[in-house]
Each structure stands twice: as structure tokens, then as C-alpha cells.
Design a protein around this motif. Structure first.
Motif, short mmCIF file in Angstrom:
data_model
loop_
_atom_site.label_atom_id
_atom_site.label_comp_id
_atom_site.label_asym_id
_atom_site.label_seq_id
_atom_site.Cartn_x
_atom_site.Cartn_y
_atom_site.Cartn_z
N TYR A 100 87.06 -8.14 -42.36
CA TYR A 100 88.06 -8.98 -43.00
C TYR A 100 89.33 -8.18 -43.18
O TYR A 100 89.28 -6.98 -43.45
CB TYR A 100 87.59 -9.43 -44.37
CG TYR A 100 86.30 -10.20 -44.43
CD1 TYR A 100 85.71 -10.75 -43.32
CD2 TYR A 100 85.67 -10.39 -45.65
CE1 TYR A 100 84.53 -11.47 -43.42
CE2 TYR A 100 84.49 -11.10 -45.76
CZ TYR A 100 83.93 -11.64 -44.64
OH TYR A 100 82.78 -12.35 -44.74
N TYR A 128 87.07 -7.67 -49.55
CA TYR A 128 87.34 -8.97 -50.15
C TYR A 128 88.08 -8.80 -51.47
O TYR A 128 87.55 -8.21 -52.41
CB TYR A 128 86.02 -9.73 -50.37
CG TYR A 128 86.23 -11.09 -50.97
CD1 TYR A 128 86.65 -12.14 -50.17
CD2 TYR A 128 86.02 -11.31 -52.32
CE1 TYR A 128 86.86 -13.39 -50.71
CE2 TYR A 128 86.22 -12.56 -52.87
CZ TYR A 128 86.64 -13.60 -52.06
OH TYR A 128 86.85 -14.83 -52.59
N TYR A 132 89.02 -5.28 -55.46
CA TYR A 132 88.42 -5.71 -54.19
C TYR A 132 87.07 -5.04 -53.96
O TYR A 132 86.78 -3.98 -54.51
CB TYR A 132 89.36 -5.46 -53.01
CG TYR A 132 89.67 -4.01 -52.68
CD1 TYR A 132 89.04 -3.37 -51.62
CD2 TYR A 132 90.63 -3.31 -53.39
CE1 TYR A 132 89.35 -2.06 -51.29
CE2 TYR A 132 90.95 -2.00 -53.07
CZ TYR A 132 90.30 -1.38 -52.02
OH TYR A 132 90.60 -0.09 -51.69
#
Length: 121
Positions: free
Chosen positions: A1, A70, A88
Motif C-alpha cells: 500500500y 495503513y 500508521y
């Protein structure tokens, strides 16, 4: 990601006004004898080393980022209105908090056109 910042109008219909390029927030610095570098503060999480076992790879390029990152928190710093705090997670192993100055976020959202690099396709 990977992540990106975005800015939108504060009132409906909340039109998008700007979007930064993609970025990653990176790994926890490596420790020496279970201690974080003095600039990090806090206590070293022994599971942080696991985030380095799965780096981000895209288009045959390996980046100095966790494969999974994330962002779960984004707030204004309580005692400094010129900064934000971003929380995160990394590779579903550990979490981290970092401070980012608002002027850096603005720079990412609205880059100086004279500093932009254009790549030929």
C-alpha cells in the motif's frame, strides 16, 4: 500500500481541490541493543524488525517501505498547531506515530511547478 494526501472543500459537495503524489512513511529505524535512536523517543517495539521482511515491491522495484502501510490516525498536534500527528501500521505487525509539519503537507499538495520533474513516456 502507498498513501497520498488530499484536500477538499470544507462544505458540500466537498469538491476535491488537490492530491499529492504517492508516498510511504517508512520503516522504524533500526535499533542498537534494543534502543531507538535519540531522535525517535519512546520504547523500541521488537516486532518492528518484522516489517523489514516484507518490503514494498512494484514494477520490479523494491522501496524502503513496508509492503503494507495503513494510516489510521491523522490529527493536529495538541501543543503545536503547525504540526500534525500521523499514526500508521506496518505489515500488520506494529504501529508507529510520526509528526509531520503542515507546511510539508501543503508542499506535497501544491508543489512548486518550477521544481516538477516530467518524465517522457
Amino acid at each position: 500500500y502507498v498513501s497520498f494526501f488530499y484536500a477538499f472543500d470544507p462544505r458540500p459537495p466537498f469538491q476535491l481541490r488537490a492530491r499529492s503524489g504517492y508516498f510511504c512513511l517508512g520503516h522504524t529505524p533500526l535499533s542498537r541493543d534494543g534502543q531507538l535512536p535519540p531522535t525517535e523517543g519512546g520504547i523500541f517495539n521488537q516486532h518492528s524488525i518484522l516489517t523489514r521482511d516484507r518490503p514494498l515491491k512494484q514494477h520490479n522495484v523494491t522501496y524502503e517501505c513496508p509492503q503494507i502501510e495503513y494510516i489510521s490516525a491523522f490529527v493536529e498536534k495538541a501543543d503545536d498547531k503547525s504540526s500534525t500527528v500521523v499514526g500508521y501500521g506496518m505489515n500488520d505487525c506494529t504501529a508507529r506515530l510520526i509528526e509531520i509539519e503542515k507546511r510539508e503537507i501543503v508542499r506535497l499538495l501544491y508543489p512548486d511547478p518550477l521544481e516538477m520533474v516530467f518524465e517522457a513516456e
